[in-house]
Design a protein around this motif. Structure first.
Motif, short mmCIF file in Angstrom:
data_model
loop_
_atom_site.label_atom_id
_atom_site.label_comp_id
_atom_site.label_asym_id
_atom_site.label_seq_id
_atom_site.Cartn_x
_atom_site.Cartn_y
_atom_site.Cartn_z
N MET B 1 -68.59 -52.68 -53.94
CA MET B 1 -67.86 -51.41 -53.99
C MET B 1 -68.09 -50.74 -55.33
N ALA B 2 -68.28 -49.43 -55.22
CA ALA B 2 -68.55 -48.70 -56.47
C ALA B 2 -67.31 -48.71 -57.38
N THR B 3 -67.52 -48.94 -58.65
CA THR B 3 -66.40 -48.98 -59.60
C THR B 3 -66.09 -47.55 -60.04
N ILE B 4 -64.97 -47.44 -60.74
CA ILE B 4 -64.58 -46.13 -61.24
C ILE B 4 -65.65 -45.61 -62.21
N HIS B 5 -66.17 -46.53 -63.00
CA HIS B 5 -67.17 -46.15 -63.99
C HIS B 5 -68.40 -45.52 -63.34
N ASP B 6 -68.82 -46.15 -62.22
CA ASP B 6 -70.01 -45.61 -61.53
C ASP B 6 -69.77 -44.20 -61.02
N GLU B 7 -68.57 -43.97 -60.55
CA GLU B 7 -68.30 -42.67 -59.92
C GLU B 7 -67.38 -41.84 -60.78
N ILE B 8 -67.53 -41.98 -62.07
CA ILE B 8 -66.58 -41.36 -62.99
C ILE B 8 -66.50 -39.85 -62.81
N ASP B 9 -67.66 -39.22 -62.46
CA ASP B 9 -67.66 -37.76 -62.27
C ASP B 9 -66.66 -37.35 -61.19
N ASN B 10 -66.75 -38.05 -60.05
CA ASN B 10 -65.88 -37.73 -58.92
C ASN B 10 -64.42 -37.93 -59.30
N THR B 30 -56.36 -46.30 -66.92
CA THR B 30 -56.61 -47.63 -67.46
C THR B 30 -58.07 -47.75 -67.88
N HIS B 31 -58.94 -47.24 -66.97
CA HIS B 31 -60.38 -47.33 -67.25
C HIS B 31 -60.73 -46.49 -68.47
N LEU B 32 -60.15 -45.29 -68.55
CA LEU B 32 -60.48 -44.40 -69.66
C LEU B 32 -60.08 -45.01 -71.00
N ARG B 39 -64.41 -41.70 -71.57
CA ARG B 39 -63.44 -40.87 -72.27
C ARG B 39 -64.10 -39.56 -72.73
N LYS B 40 -65.32 -39.74 -73.28
CA LYS B 40 -66.04 -38.57 -73.78
C LYS B 40 -66.32 -37.59 -72.64
N THR B 41 -66.79 -38.15 -71.53
CA THR B 41 -67.07 -37.33 -70.34
C THR B 41 -65.80 -36.61 -69.91
N HIS B 42 -64.71 -37.31 -69.96
CA HIS B 42 -63.43 -36.75 -69.56
C HIS B 42 -63.10 -35.53 -70.40
N GLN B 43 -63.33 -35.67 -71.71
CA GLN B 43 -63.05 -34.57 -72.61
C GLN B 43 -63.90 -33.35 -72.24
N GLU B 44 -65.22 -33.63 -72.07
CA GLU B 44 -66.13 -32.55 -71.72
C GLU B 44 -65.73 -31.87 -70.40
N ASN B 45 -65.37 -32.69 -69.48
CA ASN B 45 -64.99 -32.19 -68.14
C ASN B 45 -63.78 -31.28 -68.21
N LYS B 46 -62.83 -31.71 -69.04
CA LYS B 46 -61.62 -30.92 -69.18
C LYS B 46 -61.96 -29.52 -69.71
N LEU B 47 -62.86 -29.55 -70.68
CA LEU B 47 -63.29 -28.28 -71.27
C LEU B 47 -64.00 -27.42 -70.22
N MET B 48 -64.88 -28.10 -69.51
CA MET B 48 -65.67 -27.43 -68.45
C MET B 48 -64.73 -26.77 -67.44
N ASN B 49 -63.75 -27.55 -67.04
CA ASN B 49 -62.76 -27.08 -66.06
C ASN B 49 -62.05 -25.85 -66.59
N LYS B 50 -61.73 -25.90 -67.83
CA LYS B 50 -61.00 -24.79 -68.47
C LYS B 50 -61.87 -23.53 -68.44
N ILE B 51 -63.13 -23.73 -68.87
CA ILE B 51 -64.04 -22.57 -68.88
C ILE B 51 -64.17 -21.97 -67.49
N LEU B 52 -64.36 -22.86 -66.53
CA LEU B 52 -64.52 -22.37 -65.15
C LEU B 52 -63.28 -21.62 -64.72
#
Lengths: 177, 601
Positions: B1-10, B30-32, B39-52
Motif C-alpha cells: 500500500m502506498a504510504t503517505i510519503h509516496d502520495e504526499i501531493d494528493n 504525524t508524517h509531516l 514539510r517543505k512541500t507542504h509549505q510550498e503547496n500552501k503558498l501555491m494554494n494561496k496564489i491560486l
C-alpha cells in the motif's frame, strides 16, 4: 442528489423550460469554470457556456438518466471548449491572439503570467478540476460528479495538478517566501 | 500500500481543500512532523494554494453572469407554443422516434405493395390487365363452309368442334380455404340467438370472359374471408365457356359478396335461401347425448358379464347399432356445422353470345326435272353413275295406268363431283326444270353470325361471272375482330386475267404469286385449262383500328409515352420502396457510429 433536484432535471429533459432555466442559473458558473479551465479566456469561455446551454436544450432528450444531467452538461461544455481550443490553435494568428490575451490585462504581474502558463501546461481535465475547485469552491464529490470521475480519482488529479504548478512556479514561490 | 510519503501531493492537496477526514489529517500531520521534505512541500503547496485562490478568484464569473446566460439562451431558443412545441417535444423521445420510423417504413412498404400490385385488396384493374395479356382469350373458331355448285352436298368445317371440359380446384384456392377456415374460430358462425341457419345463394350471370370472372370471384371471396370451393367449366363448340363456381363465404359477408358478384356481368337469375336447421340440429344433439348414455350403459352391461351368452351377444349387437347411430349423428352435426359456418354461393357463368354458332353447314340442294323419251334407259344410266362419290340414296320408277313412266332418283354427291354429275345428267334429256337451293345450318348454336363474309360472297359471284366456280371457302374471325376468308376458285385459263383485274376492285391486293403447272403428255387446251386461284381475304380488326396518317401516329406516340411514364412511375415507386429501408438503416448506422465515436472521445 435530492429528490427535488432530480425532479428538476427530469422536467428539463421532458422539455420544461422553467426547470431548464433554473438549471442554467445553478449550473452555468460551473460550466464557465470548466470552459475557462480549458480555454483560459473569459470571452471564449462565456461563448462556450452559451453554446453548450443551447445545445443541451436541443439535445436534452438524449439524457435518459436525470441523475447524469449535470455531468452531461459538463461534458458538452468540455467538448465545446475543446473544439474552440483546437480551432484556435489551427488558426494562423492564434499565437498572436494567445499572446495578446496573455499580455492584455495591464495589471497582470509576472507571477500571474507564470501562473497562467503553468496552468496552460496542465492537461485539460486537471485545469477544469482546478478551476472548478478555485472558482466555485466545490467539494471533491461535486467536482467528481460534474466531471464524471470515479470516486476518489479527483484527489490524485488535484494533487498532481498542484504539484505540477508548484514545481513550475518554484522560483517565484521561493522569492515570495 | 502506498504510504503517505509516496502520495504526499494528493494528501497535501486534499488537506488544503479540507477534504481529509480527521483520522487522515492526524496521520498526515504525524508524517509531516517526521519528514522534513514533506514539510517543505507542504509549505510550498500552501503558498501555491494561496496564489491560486487569489488569482483565480479574480477570473471567476461576474455576478451578472447567470443573467447574461439566461438572456442569451432565451434569445437563441425562442419559446415555442402550442402544438408545435408539443410535437417537437414528443419527437425527442426514443419510443416516439421508433414509432415514427416504423410508421414511415410501413407506409413505404404498403406503397411498394400498391405499386407492385402484390396486395390482392388493391385495384383490380391492373391485375385484370395482366391477365388479359397473359391469357389471351381463346380463339373463337367460326368457320363457314361456303360451297357452290353441288346437287346435294354437305361439308363441315367445325374447327371449334373439340369439346374441352375442365374441372379446376386451384391450389391457391385451397390455401385460402385453409386460411379462411381458420377464421371462424374467432368469428363464430352466425347463430342469431344461437340459431343454426344455413344460407345458400345461386346466381346466374352472363359475363364477358369466363376466366376473368373466375379471377374476380376468387378475389371477392378472399376479400370476404371466403374461398372458392370448386370451379368447373365447359367449353362450347363455338369457343365460349360456360361454368360454375362454388364459393364459400362467411354468412355475414354473403350479402356484400353477392353485391360484388352481381357487378361482374348481367344478372340472369338469383336465388337466396336460408334454411333453419336449429330444431333438427338440437334434436340431433340431444339424441346424440342420449345415445352416448345408452352406449355407456351397454358397455357397463358387458363389463359386468352377467346373464346368458345369448343375452351378451344381444347387448353386443345393440352396442354396435348404437355406435353406428352415434357416428351418423356426429357426421350430420359436423355437416351442419360446416354448412352453417360458411354460406354457399353457386355462381353459374356463361359467356356472352353463348348461342353464337361455331360453324355453319351449307347444304345445297338441286332439283332437276328431265323430260326424256326413254325414261327407263336414262333411269338406268343415272343409276350407273353411282360410285363412291356419287351415292344413290333413293330411286324409284313408276308407271301409271296411262303408260306414263316417271322416275325419281335422289343422289348424294360429293361437292367436287357435283358439277360434272349435274352436267352429265342434264345431257340425258331435255331439262324441264332446274332448281338449286342452298341451306345454311348453324352448328353449335343458333342464330346468324352477322359478320362480313360479304367479300367471300362477292368473290363467288365474281368467279361465277367468269365462268368459274368456287371450290372451297372458309371464314374465320380472330378474337380481336380480324376476319379472314379463304376462297379457292377455279376458272378457265382464258378468264384468268379478267378475274384478276376485277379482284382489284374488291380491295387492296397485298400479295400475288402465280404458279403454272404443266403436265407433260397431256393435251393442253390453253384457253380452257383450269386455273386454280386461292384468295385470302381479310379485314383488319375493328378493335385495333387500321389508321395511318399524322393523327394516328400522334395518338400512338402519346399512348406509348403515357404507358412509358406509368411504367417508370411504377419503377420509381418500386425503387423507393426497396431503397428506403436501406437508406433508413444506413442513416441509423451512421448515427450510431457517430454516437459511439463521440462517446469514446
Amino acid at each position: 442528489m435530492d429528490a427535488s433536484e432530480r425532479e428538476q432535471y427530469r422536467a428539463a429533459i421532458h422539455g420544461d423550460r422553467e426547470a431548464f432555466e433554473m438549471i442554467i442559473r445553478t449550473h452555468s458558473r460551473a460550466l464557465f469554470a470548466i470552459a475557462y479551465g480549458i480555454l483560459q479566456n473569459r470571452e471564449e469561455a462565456e461563448d462556450v457556456v452559451q453554446d453548450s446551454l443551447v445545445k443541451a436544450w436541443k439535445t436534452r432528450w438524449r439524457v435518459r438518466d436525470p441523475e447524469k444531467f449535470p455531468a452531461w452538461l459538463a461534458t458538452i461544455a468540455r467538448y465545446r471548449a475543446h473544439d474552440v481550443f483546437r480551432k484556435r490553435r489551427t488558426f494562423p494568428f492564434s499565437e498572436d491572439i494567445i499572446e495578446s490575451v496573455e499580455r492584455e490585462p495591464t495589471d497582470t504581474t509576472t507571477l500571474d503570467r507564470q501562473l497562467h502558463s503553468a496552468l496552460a501546461a496542465l492537461p485539460e481535465l486537471h485545469r477544469a478540476a482546478l478551476t472548478l475547485r478555485y472558482f466555485e469552491e466545490m467539494d471533491y464529490r461535486t467536482i467528481e460528479n460534474t466531471l464524471g470521475l470515479t470516486n476518489g480519482a479527483l484527489r490524485g488529479i488535484l494533487g498532481r495538478a498542484l504539484a505540477s504548478m508548484r514545481k513550475q512556479l518554484r522560483p517565484a514561490l521561493a522569492s515570495m517566501d | 500500500m502506498a504510504t503517505i510519503h509516496d502520495e504526499i501531493d494528493n494528501w497535501l492537496a486534499a488537506d488544503l481543500h479540507g477534504e481529509l477526514s480527521d483520522e487522515e489529517r492526524s496521520a498526515l500531520h504525524t508524517h509531516l512532523v517526521d519528514c522534513a521534505a514533506c514539510r517543505k512541500t507542504h509549505q510550498e503547496n500552501k503558498l501555491m494554494n494561496k496564489i491560486l485562490e487569489d488569482t483565480l478568484a479574480q477570473e471567476k464569473a461576474d455576478p451578472a453572469f447567470e443573467q447574461r446566460m439566461l438572456a442569451g439562451f432565451r434569445q437563441r431558443i425562442p419559446q415555442r407554443s402550442g402544438l408545435v412545441k408539443l410535437l417537437g417535444d414528443l419527437m425527442h423521445f426514443r419510443p416516439v422516434q421508433i414509432t415514427a420510423v416504423a410508421a414511415i417504413l410501413l407506409v413505404l412498404v404498403e406503397v411498394g405493395r400498391v405499386i407492385t400490385g402484390e396486395n390482392p385488396a388493391l385495384p383490380r384493374k391492373r391485375e385484370r390487365y395482366v391477365e388479359n395479356a397473359q391469357v389471351p382469350e381463346l380463339p373463337r373458331p367460326a368457320s363457314v363452309p361456303a360451297q357452290a355448285g353441288g346437287l346435294a352436298k354437305s361439308d363441315e368445317l367445325a374447327a371449334g368442334r373439340s369439346k374441352g371440359e375442365r374441372r379446376i380446384v386451384t391450389g391457391s384456392d385451397i390455401a385460402t380455404a385453409e386460411q379462411a377456415a381458420a377464421k371462424p374460430a374467432e368469428t363464430p358462425a352466425p347463430e342469431v340467438g344461437n340459431r343454426k341457419l344455413i344460407r345458400n345463394a345461386t346466381v346466374q350471370l352472363e359475363i364477358g370472359s369466363f376466366d376473368n370472372a373466375v379471377q374476380k370471384i376468387t378475389a371477392f371471396a378472399n376479400e370476404e374471408h371466403g374461398y372458392v370451393a370448386t370451379t368447373s367449366s365447359e367449353k362450347q363448340a363455338n369457343g365460349k365457356l360456360r361454368g360454375q363456381v362454388i364459393v364459400k363465404v362467411l354468412p355475414e359477408n354473403l350479402d356484400r359478396f353477392l353485391q360484388k358478384v352481381r357487378g361482374l356481368g348481367e344478372l340472369k337469375n338469383q336465388t337466396l335461401g336460408t334454411e333453419d336447421v336449429t330444431k333438427a340440429y338440437f334434436d340431433t344433439d340431444a339424441r346424440l347425448k342420449n345415445a352416448h348414455v345408452m352406449e355407456q350403459r351397454l358397455i357397463d352391461m358387458l363389463k359386468t358379464k352377467t346373464g346368458k351368452v345369448a343375452d351378451l351377444l344381444q347387448v353386443e349387437k345393440e352396442l354396435s347399432r348404437v355406435r353406428e347411430e352415434i357416428e351418423k349423428m356426429q357426421g350430420q352435426l359436423k355437416y351442419w356445422d360446416s354448412q352453417v359456418q360458411f354460406a354457399t354461393v353457386t355462381i353459374s357463368l356463361a359467356e356472352k353470345d353463348m348461342e353464337e354458332p361455331a360453324a355453319f353447314l351449307l347444304k345445297e340442294r338441286a332439283q332437276l326435272a328431265l323430260y326424256a323419251p326413254d325414261v327407263e334407259k336414262i333411269y338406268n344410266d343415272i343409276k350407273a353413275l353411282a360410285s363412291q362419290r356419287v351415292q344413290i340414296t333413293n330411286a324409284q320408277l313408276n308407271r301409271d295406268y296411262s303408260g306414263h313412266i316417271s322416275a325419281r332418283v335422289s343422289v348424294l354427291i360429293a361437292p367436287e363431283e357435283s358439277d360434272a354429275v349435274i352436267a352429265r345428267v342434264k345431257d340425258f334429256g331435255r331439262v324441264e326444270n332446274f332448281q338449286a337451293q342452298t341451306e345454311r345450318i348453324a352448328q353449335g348454336g343458333s342464330g346468324m353470325s352477322e359478320n362480313a363474309k360479304t367479300r367471300a360472297k362477292e368473290l363467288r359471284t365474281l368467279a361465277e361471272k367468269q365462268n368459274g366456280r368456287v371450290r372451297s371457302s372458309s371464314f374465320s374471325r380472330d378474337p380481336d375482330g380480324r376476319e379472314f376468308a379463304n376462297v379457292i376458285l377455279r376458272v378457265p385459263m382464258k378468264n384468268y386475267n379478267v378475274l384478276m383485274q376485277s379482284l382489284d376492285s374488291l380491295g387492296k391486293v397485298e400479295n400475288v404469286s402465280v404458279q403454272r403447272q404443266d403436265r407433260p403428255g397431256a393435251q393442253i387446251d390453253e384457253a380452257n385449262a383450269p386455273a386454280d386461284i386461292s384468295i385470302q381475304v381479310y379485314r383488319q380488326g375493328n378493335i385495333v383500328s387500321h389508321e395511318s396518317g399524322l393523327l394516328a401516329t400522334l395518338r400512338r406516340t402519346l399512348a406509348q409515352s403515357a404507358g412509358a411514364i406509368m411504367w417508370s412511375l411504377r419503377m420509381i415507386g418500386v425503387a423507393v420502396a426497396f431503397l428506403a429501408p436501406w437508406v433508413v438503416a444506413i442513416v441509423a448506422a451512421i448515427w450510431i457510429t457517430k454516437r459511439v465515436i463521440h462517446v469514446r472521445r
